[in-house]
Design a protein around this motif. Structure first.
Motif, PDB file in Angstrom:
ATOM      1  N   ALA A   1     -28.636 -72.185  54.638  1.00  0.00           N
ATOM      2  CA  ALA A   1     -28.094 -72.722  55.883  1.00  0.00           C
ATOM      3  C   ALA A   1     -28.679 -74.116  56.033  1.00  0.00           C
ATOM      4  O   ALA A   1     -29.466 -74.565  55.185  1.00  0.00           O
ATOM      5  N   SER A   2     -28.336 -74.801  57.091  1.00  0.00           N
ATOM      6  CA  SER A   2     -28.785 -76.186  57.221  1.00  0.00           C
ATOM      7  C   SER A   2     -30.306 -76.316  57.180  1.00  0.00           C
ATOM      8  O   SER A   2     -30.825 -77.248  56.584  1.00  0.00           O
ATOM      9  N   ARG A   3     -31.033 -75.425  57.776  1.00  0.00           N
ATOM     10  CA  ARG A   3     -32.494 -75.508  57.811  1.00  0.00           C
ATOM     11  C   ARG A   3     -33.169 -74.199  57.455  1.00  0.00           C
ATOM     12  O   ARG A   3     -34.277 -73.918  57.915  1.00  0.00           O
ATOM     13  N   ARG A   4     -32.521 -73.383  56.626  1.00  0.00           N
ATOM     14  CA  ARG A   4     -33.089 -72.075  56.300  1.00  0.00           C
ATOM     15  C   ARG A   4     -32.610 -71.639  54.926  1.00  0.00           C
ATOM     16  O   ARG A   4     -31.489 -71.883  54.546  1.00  0.00           O
TER      17      ARG A   4
ATOM     18  N   ARG B   1     -32.670 -68.032  52.470  1.00  0.00           N
ATOM     19  CA  ARG B   1     -32.964 -66.595  52.354  1.00  0.00           C
ATOM     20  C   ARG B   1     -32.823 -66.221  50.888  1.00  0.00           C
ATOM     21  O   ARG B   1     -31.830 -66.562  50.242  1.00  0.00           O
TER      22      ARG B   1
ATOM     23  N   TRP C   1     -24.606 -68.941  57.051  1.00  0.00           N
ATOM     24  CA  TRP C   1     -25.018 -69.379  55.721  1.00  0.00           C
ATOM     25  C   TRP C   1     -23.922 -70.251  55.130  1.00  0.00           C
ATOM     26  O   TRP C   1     -22.767 -69.841  55.069  1.00  0.00           O
TER      27      TRP C   1
ATOM     28  N   ALA D   1     -37.889 -71.545  56.769  1.00  0.00           N
ATOM     29  CA  ALA D   1     -37.214 -72.622  57.507  1.00  0.00           C
ATOM     30  C   ALA D   1     -37.734 -73.953  56.994  1.00  0.00           C
ATOM     31  O   ALA D   1     -38.898 -74.078  56.617  1.00  0.00           O
TER      32      ALA D   1
ATOM     33  N   ILE E   1     -27.336 -66.783  62.280  1.00  0.00           N
ATOM     34  CA  ILE E   1     -27.428 -67.776  61.210  1.00  0.00           C
ATOM     35  C   ILE E   1     -26.100 -67.780  60.446  1.00  0.00           C
ATOM     36  O   ILE E   1     -25.606 -66.732  60.043  1.00  0.00           O
TER      37      ILE E   1
ATOM     38  N   GLU F   1     -37.166 -65.236  54.259  1.00  0.00           N
ATOM     39  CA  GLU F   1     -36.530 -66.452  54.761  1.00  0.00           C
ATOM     40  C   GLU F   1     -37.599 -67.486  55.043  1.00  0.00           C
ATOM     41  O   GLU F   1     -38.702 -67.142  55.493  1.00  0.00           O
TER      42      GLU F   1
END
Length: 140
Positions: free
Chosen positions: A78-81, A83, A4, A139, A2, A137
């Motif tokens: 991140a784009s689809r996550r 944390r 970030w 998604a 991943i 995390e």
């Protein structure tokens, strides 16, 4: 792996006992600011609930709940996550874990069950100086 895109870390503390509502409000604000410009499918309510449960555990079971105590909150995107990591001030007697079944009428002890049910992944780590970090995390 991943990657970030964005990350924030801040320490939240109080002269008295740390107010969990303050931590939740800061996380909600950061979440709204960061996600405003993104196409996402995150449930901010789930993130808020997990932050509440983990921060409450830190206040109840570590030095974070002492006068002047606090927590470090890290949010990574991140784009689809997302944390979120919450680190206490140390001093806990045990590493956070989901309690064994059996206390059906207990009034507490279900916070990590909530995290386990809502997060895509979660875990704990203990630093060299005794601070515990609980992370999760989700998604989108």
């Amino acid at each position: 792996m991943i990657v970030w895109d964005v990350g924030y870390t801040e320490q939240l503390c109080s002269d008295g006992v740390l107010d969990v509502r303050q931590v939740r409000a800061n996380v909600r604000r950061r979440l709204a600011e960061t996600l405003a410009a993104r196409d996402h499918g995150f449930d901010a309510g789930d993130v808020d609930l997990m932050v509440c449960e983990i921060t409450t555990n830190a206040v109840r079971h570590s030095a974070s709940g002492s006068a002047g105590g606090g927590v470090w909150v890290t949010m990574l995107f991140a784009s689809r996550r997302i944390r979120v990591e919450i680190q206490d001030d140390g001093g806990a007697r045990a590493v956070p874990a989901i309690p064994s079944q059996g206390g059906g009428w207990a009034e507490s002890g279900r916070g990590l069950l909530v995290v386990d049910g809502l997060a895509d992944r979660w875990g704990t780590s203990v630093g060299n100086t005794g601070q515990t970090t609980v992370w999760f995390e989700v998604a989108g």
